[in-house]
Design a protein around this motif. Structure first.
Motif, mmCIF file in Angstrom:
data_model
loop_
_atom_site.group_PDB
_atom_site.id
_atom_site.type_symbol
_atom_site.label_atom_id
_atom_site.label_comp_id
_atom_site.label_asym_id
_atom_site.label_seq_id
_atom_site.Cartn_x
_atom_site.Cartn_y
_atom_site.Cartn_z
ATOM 1 N N LEU A 63 0.828 -1.210 0.000
ATOM 2 C CA LEU A 63 0.000 0.000 0.000
ATOM 3 C C LEU A 63 0.864 1.262 0.000
ATOM 4 C CD1 LEU A 63 -2.674 -0.732 2.777
ATOM 5 C CD2 LEU A 63 -2.937 -0.971 0.302
ATOM 6 N N ALA A 64 0.315 2.300 -0.575
ATOM 7 C CA ALA A 64 0.955 3.621 -0.511
ATOM 8 C C ALA A 64 -0.140 4.640 -0.820
ATOM 9 C CB ALA A 64 2.082 3.709 -1.537
ATOM 10 N N HIS A 65 0.160 5.929 -0.613
ATOM 11 C CA HIS A 65 -0.877 6.923 -0.955
ATOM 12 C C HIS A 65 -0.325 8.068 -1.790
ATOM 13 C CE1 HIS A 65 0.141 9.975 2.205
ATOM 14 N NE2 HIS A 65 0.486 8.915 2.913
ATOM 15 N N GLY A 94 10.771 18.218 -1.430
ATOM 16 C CA GLY A 94 9.392 18.440 -1.864
ATOM 17 C C GLY A 94 8.393 17.695 -1.017
ATOM 18 N N ARG A 95 7.175 18.212 -0.996
ATOM 19 C CA ARG A 95 6.088 17.576 -0.255
ATOM 20 C C ARG A 95 5.779 16.226 -0.882
ATOM 21 N NH1 ARG A 95 5.774 18.509 3.816
ATOM 22 N NH2 ARG A 95 4.404 20.218 4.458
ATOM 23 N N GLY A 96 5.847 15.187 -0.086
ATOM 24 C CA GLY A 96 5.554 13.842 -0.580
ATOM 25 C C GLY A 96 6.793 12.998 -0.802
ATOM 26 N N THR A 97 7.984 13.597 -0.613
ATOM 27 C CA THR A 97 9.202 12.800 -0.858
ATOM 28 C C THR A 97 9.357 11.684 0.174
ATOM 29 O OG1 THR A 97 10.422 14.531 0.279
ATOM 30 C CG2 THR A 97 10.556 14.541 -2.116
ATOM 31 N N ASP A 149 6.463 11.160 2.420
ATOM 32 C CA ASP A 149 5.090 10.811 2.808
ATOM 33 C C ASP A 149 4.140 11.176 1.670
ATOM 34 O OD1 ASP A 149 2.765 10.272 4.193
ATOM 35 O OD2 ASP A 149 2.857 12.055 5.446
ATOM 36 N N ASN A 150 3.923 10.345 0.648
ATOM 37 C CA ASN A 150 4.388 8.995 0.579
ATOM 38 C C ASN A 150 4.572 8.608 -0.891
ATOM 39 O OD1 ASN A 150 2.819 5.941 0.782
ATOM 40 N ND2 ASN A 150 4.706 6.240 1.893
ATOM 41 N N LYS A 151 4.928 9.658 -1.698
ATOM 42 C CA LYS A 151 5.107 9.366 -3.127
ATOM 43 C C LYS A 151 6.370 8.541 -3.362
ATOM 44 C CE LYS A 151 2.290 13.003 -5.034
ATOM 45 N NZ LYS A 151 2.266 14.441 -5.384
ATOM 46 N N ASN A 152 7.278 8.555 -2.381
ATOM 47 C CA ASN A 152 8.442 7.666 -2.480
ATOM 48 C C ASN A 152 7.982 6.214 -2.569
ATOM 49 O OD1 ASN A 152 7.538 8.093 0.216
ATOM 50 N ND2 ASN A 152 9.380 7.142 1.016
ATOM 51 N N ILE A 212 7.298 1.489 -5.452
ATOM 52 C CA ILE A 212 6.675 0.176 -5.684
ATOM 53 C C ILE A 212 6.517 -0.058 -7.187
ATOM 54 C CG2 ILE A 212 4.510 -1.137 -5.433
ATOM 55 C CD1 ILE A 212 4.141 0.337 -2.687
ATOM 56 N N LEU A 213 5.964 0.966 -7.883
ATOM 57 C CA LEU A 213 5.706 0.781 -9.318
ATOM 58 C C LEU A 213 7.024 0.640 -10.095
ATOM 59 C CD1 LEU A 213 2.697 3.238 -9.829
ATOM 60 C CD2 LEU A 213 2.629 0.728 -9.758
ATOM 61 N N HIS A 214 8.047 1.384 -9.661
ATOM 62 C CA HIS A 214 9.304 1.311 -10.407
ATOM 63 C C HIS A 214 10.026 -0.024 -10.189
ATOM 64 C CE1 HIS A 214 11.149 4.877 -12.648
ATOM 65 N NE2 HIS A 214 11.376 3.762 -13.310
ATOM 66 N N ALA A 215 9.934 -0.531 -8.957
ATOM 67 C CA ALA A 215 10.571 -1.841 -8.690
ATOM 68 C C ALA A 215 9.900 -2.904 -9.555
ATOM 69 C CB ALA A 215 10.424 -2.193 -7.215
ATOM 70 N N LEU A 216 8.577 -2.847 -9.636
ATOM 71 C CA LEU A 216 7.861 -3.824 -10.457
ATOM 72 C C LEU A 216 8.208 -3.636 -11.938
ATOM 73 C CD1 LEU A 216 5.737 -6.060 -10.760
ATOM 74 C CD2 LEU A 216 3.945 -4.318 -10.682
ATOM 75 N N GLU A 217 8.271 -2.379 -12.375
ATOM 76 C CA GLU A 217 8.610 -2.079 -13.768
ATOM 77 C C GLU A 217 9.979 -2.687 -14.123
ATOM 78 O OE1 GLU A 217 6.857 -0.384 -16.069
ATOM 79 O OE2 GLU A 217 8.404 -0.053 -17.605
#
Ligand SMILES: CCCCCCCC/C=C\CCCCCCCC(=O)NCC(=O)O
Ligand SMILES: [Zn+2]
Ligand SMILES: [Zn+2]
Length: 543
Positions: A161-163, A191-194, A196-199, A204-209
């Motif tokens: 999960l992530a948000h 930046g905002r989200g670096t 919490d929690n766009k990292n 997740i998506l990049h590891a899968l990619e």
């Protein structure tokens, strides 16, 4: 006549027998004293032996499952990325940070930016969006659910999960020109989200990619859930994802969300970084406190105004914190397991919480970070009153946010609040409230725990203990309790004391190296989850 020897001195003859008695008595008393002293020494020595045995008893290292042990290096894709891939990682994260997916309140979100997020990830992750065994669904308009169909339908699926949404940020006080510029400075992306929690979203998506580009087909199925309203409760995102999965009869092996980190230098006395995996999260109450009074001219004020009465009530809450409950919740597990990481003499103390628990509780409440682990916290977060300098205000209103310790409930906390304020003029209305979350299993037989231990060892070999922790905030994962009893909160990023004020605060940032490590962690976690465990439920998990 005075006979020699029979002469009685006023005290002599009486004194001698008394003295003898006393001497005999003191002989017995001395004996008893010696016995008591020896018993005391024995007890102290026995205690010391127990204390030392508990401190220095060899701890069996958690056994790596046989399958991992036997797996040859060739079978596993190494988490090494080319210079081109590393540039791609960084730029994709920067692009995501630039999208201002801000949640102001449950009914006020930047839906334009949330809508733009979908085409953005479609473009950034072509392999994810084109794989035949991956299904992508938009849930609740802006949240995303990915179903990755593994090649072995016998293995129970898990979920990451992530948000996507972030808390607001104004440029004031930031070192970079704009919290949404994703500026690179000294090896960090600001930046905002670096954190919490766009990292996590992008990681997740990049590891899968990257796994897909290397032709990896996961054996075990898994889900990726990306909520769009976590910062305002998760009703439209995570809760809808849960409803969808429940309607499909899914049960998960484990859920992994944000909520804790690899802490480095956060706890006094621990030298090495330690991975703390949240096995529960605190409950919460958001309550509104209101006092009303007759408005009027400030030249003839009443003795007490709404502002004065409310301020007094709030001051009472701050002056009488909730009880220190160290030892009554799972925080004790955390410190027991971290004990060997503490330097002397703290290692002795932490290994013997049965003896030193109260002392440690007092020690932990000294700093806000560790204080949050030992009690229900009280934070006055909003205050509104007054319209003009010469008008007695008709009302004063404040919002208080409580985070509830694992061993308390909403009702117990409200009872203490009532008793502490003890003023009928203060009206309390509940905005939202929920009890602390159940405690997830933490033992070496639990699949998720095995996977996390192995993956941390693979990617962060310098980490000391991997210990169960408490998430002091709240996450989307709290909505998943009907899908699994194994919910864990862990962001595989090194978190230092200077990062604390950046979280929801100014100058939020992630190091580029730290972000690459996070992607490596997920890359390995997906592969490490592909073993079957002996306790695997024998069900067909066709998704
Ligand atoms: C060695 C262990 C020390 C542990 C100390 C805990 C320190 C906690 C510091 C930072 C972690 C905070 C993570 C909380 C995640 C919450 C996500 C969020 O913002 N949710 C919304 C909300 O809670 O309101
Ligand atoms: Zn978050
Ligand atoms: Zn947050």
């Amino acid at each position: 006549m005075i006979r020699r020897g029979t002469r009685r001195s006023p005290r002599g003859p009486e004194r001698r027998p008394e003295g003898a008695k006393m001497a005999a008595l003191s002989g017995r008393a001395r004996g008893a004293l010696w016995v008591a002293l020896l018993a005391l020494c024995g007890t102290v020595l026995a205690l010391l032996a127990v204390v030392l045995a508990r401190t220095y008893a060899p701890r069996s290292p958690s056994p790596a499952p046989e399958l991992w042990a036997r797996r040859s290096r060739q079978q596993r894709l190494e988490p090494t990325f080319s210079p081109q891939e590393r540039r791609e990682l960084k730029e994709a994260l920067q692009g995501a940070i630039r999208m201002q997916t801000v949640s102001f309140s449950a009914n006020d979100q930047n839906t334009t930016a949330l809508a733009e997020f979908e085409p953005y990830i479609r473009k950034a992750f072509p392999a994810v969006f084109s794989a035949a065994f991956i299904k992508h669904e938009v849930i609740g308009e802006y949240s995303h659910l990915f179903t990755i169909q593994g090649s072995n339908a016998q293995l129970q699926p898990y979920m990451l999960l992530a948000h996507i949404d972030v808390v607001p940020a104004s440029p004031d006080g930031w070192d970079v020109s704009d919290p949404f510029s994703a500026e690179e400075r000294d090896g960090f992306i600001y930046g905002r989200g670096t954190l919490d929690n766009k990292n996590s979203v992008m990681g997740i998506l990049h590891a899968l990619e990257f796994l897909l580009r290397r032709n990896y087909r996961p054996h075990r199925s898994f889900y990726i859930g990306l909520g769009h309203d976590e910062e305002v409760g998760g009703r439209k995102g995570a809760m809808k994802i849960v409803a969808e999965l429940e309607s499909r009869g899914i049960q998960l092996s484990f859920v992994l969300d944000e909520g804790s980190f690899i802490f480095d230098g956060i706890v006094t006395g621990i030298e090495k970084p330690v991975a703390s995996i949240g096995i529960t999260e605190k409950g919460a109450i958001t309550a509104n406190f209101t006092v009303t009074s007759e408005p009027g001219h400030s030249s003839a004020p009443p003795k007490r105004t709404s502002i004065g009465i409310l301020s007094e009530a709030l001051a009472k809450l701050e002056q009488h914190p909730m009880p220190n409950l160290f030892g009554h919740g799972p925080e004790i597990l955390m410190f027991e397991q971290l004990a060997p990481d503490f330097s002397f003499p703290l290692n002795v103390i932490m290994s013997n919480l049965w003896l030193f628990g109260p002392l440690v509780g007092r020690f932990l409440e000294q700093t806000p970070t560790t204080n949050a682990l030992v009690r229900t916290t009280t934070a006055i977060t909003m205050f509104h009153a007054g319209v003009k300098s010469n008008v007695i205000p008709p009302s004063a209103n404040a919002t208080v946010n409580f985070r509830i310790h694992s061993s308390q409930t909403v009702d117990e906390v409200l009872g203490i609040v009532d008793k502490t304020i003890d003023d009928k003029r203060v009206k309390i209305e509940m905005e939202s409230a929920f009890d602390p979350l159940p405690v997830s299993p933490w033992d070496d037989q639990t699949f998720g725990v095995q996977v996390f231990r192995q993956t941390i060892q693979d990617v962060f070999p310098d980490v000391g203990s991997v210990a169960p922790g408490i998430c002091v905030g709240n996450t989307d994962s709290r909505h998943f309790v009907n899908l699994t009893n194994a919910i864990y909160r862990f962001n595989p990023v090194i978190f230092k004391p200077e990062d604390l004020p950046r979280f929801h605060g100014l100058n939020e940032r992630i190091s580029i190296e730290g972000y690459e490590k996070q992607v490596q962690f997920i890359f390995q976690l997906i592969q490490n989850s592909d073993i079957s465990q002996s306790t695997e439920p024998h069900a067909n998990h066709e998704l």
